[in-house]
Every structure is written in C-alpha cells, then in structure tokens.
Design a protein around this motif. Structure first.
Motif, PDB file in Angstrom:
ATOM      1  N   LYS A 194     -14.967  -8.815   2.186  1.00 56.93           N
ATOM      2  CA  LYS A 194     -13.943  -7.874   1.725  1.00 56.93           C
ATOM      3  C   LYS A 194     -14.053  -7.647   0.220  1.00 56.93           C
ATOM      4  N   ARG A 240     -10.272 -11.193  -4.486  1.00 56.22           N
ATOM      5  CA  ARG A 240     -10.470 -10.029  -3.614  1.00 56.22           C
ATOM      6  C   ARG A 240      -9.478  -8.912  -3.930  1.00 56.22           C
ATOM      7  N   PHE A 241      -8.194  -9.275  -4.113  1.00 53.52           N
ATOM      8  CA  PHE A 241      -7.204  -8.242  -4.425  1.00 53.52           C
ATOM      9  C   PHE A 241      -7.463  -7.625  -5.803  1.00 53.52           C
ATOM     10  N   GLN A 296     -10.069  -5.132  -4.978  1.00 55.71           N
ATOM     11  CA  GLN A 296      -9.595  -4.034  -4.137  1.00 55.71           C
ATOM     12  C   GLN A 296      -8.624  -3.122  -4.872  1.00 55.71           C
ATOM     13  N   CYS A 354     -17.152  -5.518  -0.635  1.00 54.62           N
ATOM     14  CA  CYS A 354     -16.993  -4.136  -0.180  1.00 54.62           C
ATOM     15  C   CYS A 354     -15.823  -3.425  -0.847  1.00 54.62           C
ATOM     16  N   ALA A 355     -15.161  -4.076  -1.780  1.00 54.19           N
ATOM     17  CA  ALA A 355     -14.018  -3.480  -2.470  1.00 54.19           C
ATOM     18  C   ALA A 355     -14.487  -2.443  -3.493  1.00 54.19           C
ATOM     19  N   ASP A 362       0.818  -1.207   0.000  1.00 55.31           N
ATOM     20  CA  ASP A 362       0.000   0.000   0.000  1.00 55.31           C
ATOM     21  C   ASP A 362       0.854   1.261   0.000  1.00 55.31           C
TER      22      ASP A 362
END
Length: 483
Positions: free
Chosen positions: A225, A187-188, A191, A228-229, A51
């Motif tokens: 997750k 997920r990534f 995101q 909600c990304a 990040d």
C-alpha cells in the motif's frame, strides 16, 4: 512527479463531508434507522469519514455498532442484496447493497500480547471507546446515524486540516497494542501527504523492534500500500529515518552508502528514490496504475551495489554484477515477505535485466541483440522500458538526452522487428515433432537440445524457411554425432 496536496480549511472539510453524506444517504440513512429501531447505535467510522472530509469518494463503507455480530446479521438480512460473515471472529459482518460494499463491526478493542503475532479482539460498549483504540486521530472520527452528528473526541478534524498524524492516546500505548500502526503511519503519510507528529516519530524510532512480532503477510500488505501510494518517497523516508526499514526492508537503508572525499560516487539511496519517482511518471504506459511490480523493481534495482562495491586504485568505484546479486537479494527478501511466485519472478527479472540496455554501447544493436532483449524480458518488456528510462538520473542534460534518444531508437527497432517477425512469440522455425521426425529420435533430452539450437539460430538470423532450418539442424546433428 506527484505534488504535495494543498492545505485544508475547516470550512472545506465540513463542506466535503456533508456532500459525501448526501451521496451515500441511500445506504447510511436506511441502515441508521434500522439499527436505531432495534435499540442499537450505528455510526460511519474510520477511513470513509476521513476520506469524505478530504473530498475523496468510494463505495466501500465501514460502520461500527453496539449490536453483536449475530444481531447485525439479522438486521441486514432482508435489506442487503447479499450478506457474508467471514469476519465474524473479529466482530464484522459484511454486505452488498446496490453499488455499495458495507462492513459493520461491533464496538471493539484490540491488544497484542508482547509475544503474539495476532491481536486479541474484545467487544466494547461505547463509540468513544471504539474510537480510542484506533490508530490515528484522523481515523478516530465517526458520524452517528441516522442523525449525522460528527463524533470527534480526539481532535481528528483539526489534525486533518493541519495534515498531521497523531494517535488518540499516547503513541507508545497505541504501538504496543498493534505494532503495525508504525508502518501505517508511514503509509498514510505516503497516501495522504500528511506529516507525522514528532511524538509519533519518536515512539516509532524507540519501538521499531516491536514490528518483528507482526506477521510477514501483514507487513507485506502495508508495504504494498505504501509503495503504491501517491507519495511513496515520503513514506519510505519515514521507514528509514525511524529504523523500521532495518526490520522490514533492510536493503533500502543499506543503499545509503558512506561517502568520503577520496571515493566520490552517487548517493545510491537518493538515486533509487528518484528512479522510483521517474518510473511512476511513466506508469501511463501500463494498462493499470499504480503498478507495484515496476515500483518495487525500481526500489530494488540497485540493492546489489553495497555487496559488490569495490574501490579501485585511481579512486573510482565499481559495482560489477550488482544486477545479478541484486536479483538474488530481491528474491530472498520477497520470499521472506510472503509474496507470490509470479510477483517475485517479475520483480527479480526486472532487477536482473535493468543494466542490459547499457551493455550495448551507444546503440549498435544488431537484430540478434534486439531479439534476445525481447526474449529475455518476456512479458515484462514494457516495465523494463520504464525501469531503464527511469534509471537515468544524471544531471548532465546532454548525456541524459543522448541516453533517451538511444532508448527511443531501441524501442523503434523492437517495434519494427515485432511487426516483421512476431517477436512476442519467438519460437524456432521447427517444432518438437518436426525435430523428432527429421532426426528420427524419440522424445527426450536430444529434442530439447535441438530445440535450443534452433532457437539460438532464430535469434541470430531471424525467421528461416523450413528447408533452411532443416539443413541447419541436420548439420548440427552430424557435428554432434561425430564428436
């Protein structure tokens, strides 16, 4: 709708990470010196490094060390404001220092027994070995402390700049060690807006059955997750394409109903993803975003269609009662994923009510109908507004504008009645004590029936004076007693 992130250059990555290291220097520099002085290695690792390179800031820091948990705990005491050891079994000691939350984990490796739902944890002896066991190269980078040397043995910086997800070793070995990593890939992607390397996608497809050994709670957490990304459509598409959705959320791929030239109807799967995105665009109406309840309700609102689909003789297709069927299916799936009762109730209610607006034609809403709409929605009214509006995906601009105007009118009616009648707290004009006094009856079933009668009266006629309500109650009681 959310837009795709712009590509990165190596220079931008370096600039971002050095700026973030300067910001968190009060923590990492002191800790690095403390551990090195005690003869141990320490490094910032994983998500915080990734990040930082993406220019994303947060105050939750993950570090890894050669020190064993008991030594880590000793080094933190006297420095941190608070220390906790709930993760000791996994080699993790946590602490708080000012505004920062820090978790420090001993070098380790995780593997799964083919029949086990929980990983075996073994301590490792090197930083590179610890990085090798991690899920993706963009999460397998570290910054050694206190010197701030970047450790990138698997090409994570380049993959991050190219926005691609690869595994440090072979994806087959990685997913054998922890099958949940297959869901993390999706997920990534959702995101971060990354693509999944073709070799990773192929392994996910071939090994999708492995996800079944992972506990429902861990699957649930990854799904939340993902949903909600910023780009959930991207992640959900990966789950469907690889066959993972068949194992964790089979209602989603089932929406891709087969079509033929004689029975034309909307692609329910694509419609659902569009509804999800349109609901996200309205999350500003809620107190907090992202909002899992409204997003998951958008995802599940039409899951009853495959079971209720009927072909008529004229070639049209119907899905009668798919709202009720879908609500039951939603409850069943969410229970299997170990969601809490409050979340299950909220999502199922929205699925069951998502067609209610369309049952009132072109807007001929009586005051009674408006009151019932508000009562049935309860504390999910704002989310129901969002879902109902998002469910309009017609390409017919005039039809879409007409539906939006009609719903605007409904919301205006709700606002007027709410101000006049306190719709948020709809109750009968007489309470239980008054009912027992007027009818001279003790607590029991009769009081409940009388209460329900008065509530329906309140729905139909609006607020009444106590005298009018009492007269209606006595008339109801006389008729009921005479039966």
């Amino acid at each position: 709708m959310s837009t795709e992130p712009a590509p990165l250059s190596i220079v931008e990555v370096q600039r971002s990470v050095f700026a973030e290291l300067d910001r968190i220097a009060p923590v990492i520099d002191e800790l690095g010196e403390r551990f090195v002085a005690a003869g141990h290695e320490l490094a910032l690792v994983g998500g915080p490094v990734r990040d930082a390179m993406l220019g994303r800031r947060h105050n939750d820091l993950d570090l890894t060390t050669s020190a064993r948990p008991e030594e880590t705990e000793r080094l933190l005491k006297g420095w941190a404001d608070a220390v906790w050891d709930m993760g000791r079994a996994f080699g993790t000691i946590g602490c708080r220092k000012g505004e920062w939350q820090v978790e420090i984990t001993t070098y380790r490796s995780e593997t799964y027994d083919p029949s086990s739902r929980k990983p075996d944890v073994d301590f490792g002896d090197s930083l590179v070995g610890d990085l090798r066991r991690r899920d993706f190269t963009v999460n397998a980078m570290a910054v050694r402390l206190p010197g701030r040397e970047i450790e990138d043995p698997f090409g994570g910086v380049l993959d991050l700049a190219h926005r691609v997800l690869r595994t440090p070793g072979t994806p087959e070995d990685s997913f054998s060690d922890d099958p949940l990593r297959m869901m993390r890939a999706a997920r990534f992607a959702a995101q971060l807006g990354f693509d999944v390397d073709p070799a990773v996608t192929a392994a996910m497809t071939a090994m999708a059955d492995r996800i079944e050994i992972v506990s429902a709670e861990r699957v649930r957490d990854e799904l939340v997750k993902l949903v909600c990304a910023p780009l959930p459509r991207r992640g959900l598409g990966i789950l469907v394409e690889t066959g993972l959705a068949e194992r964790v959320l089979p209602e989603l791929p089932a929406l891709a109903l087969e079509r033929d030239e004689h029975h034309r109807h909307k692609d329910v799967y694509e419609h659902t993803l569009t509804v999800l995105e349109q609901a996200i665009d309205q999350e500003h109406r809620l107190e907090s975003a992202p909002d899992f309840i409204v997003r998951f309700a958008s995802l599940m609102h039409d899951v009853g269609k495959p079971r209720t689909r009927r072909f008529l003789e004229d070639g049209t297709v119907t899905f009668h009662h798919h709202d009720v069927v879908g609500a039951k299916m939603t409850r069943k799936r969410m229970k299997a994923l170990r969601f809490g009762n409050d979340e299950i109730d909220a999502v199922a209610k929205l699925v069951e009510l998502h067609l209610r607006f369309h049952g009132y034609g072109t807007g001929e809403w009586t005051d009674s109908a408006v009151r019932r709409y508000v009562r049935d929605a309860g504390d999910q009214l704002v989310r129901l507004h969002i879902l109902t509006r998002a469910d309009c995906t017609t390409r017919n601009r005039r039809k879409a504008e007409r539906l939006q105007r009609t719903y605007d009118d409904l919301e205006a009616r709700i606002a007027v009645l709410a101000e006049q009648e306190e719709l948020d707290a709809l109750r009968p004009d007489l309470d239980g004590n008054a009912i027992m006094r007027i009818l001279d009856v003790p607590p029991g079933r009769v009081v409940g029936e009388a209460y329900a009668f008065l509530l329906e009266l309140r729905m139909d006629l609006g607020p009444q004076t106590p005298e009018v309500a009492e007269a209606a109650l006595r008339a109801w009681w006389a008729e009921r007693s005479g039966e």
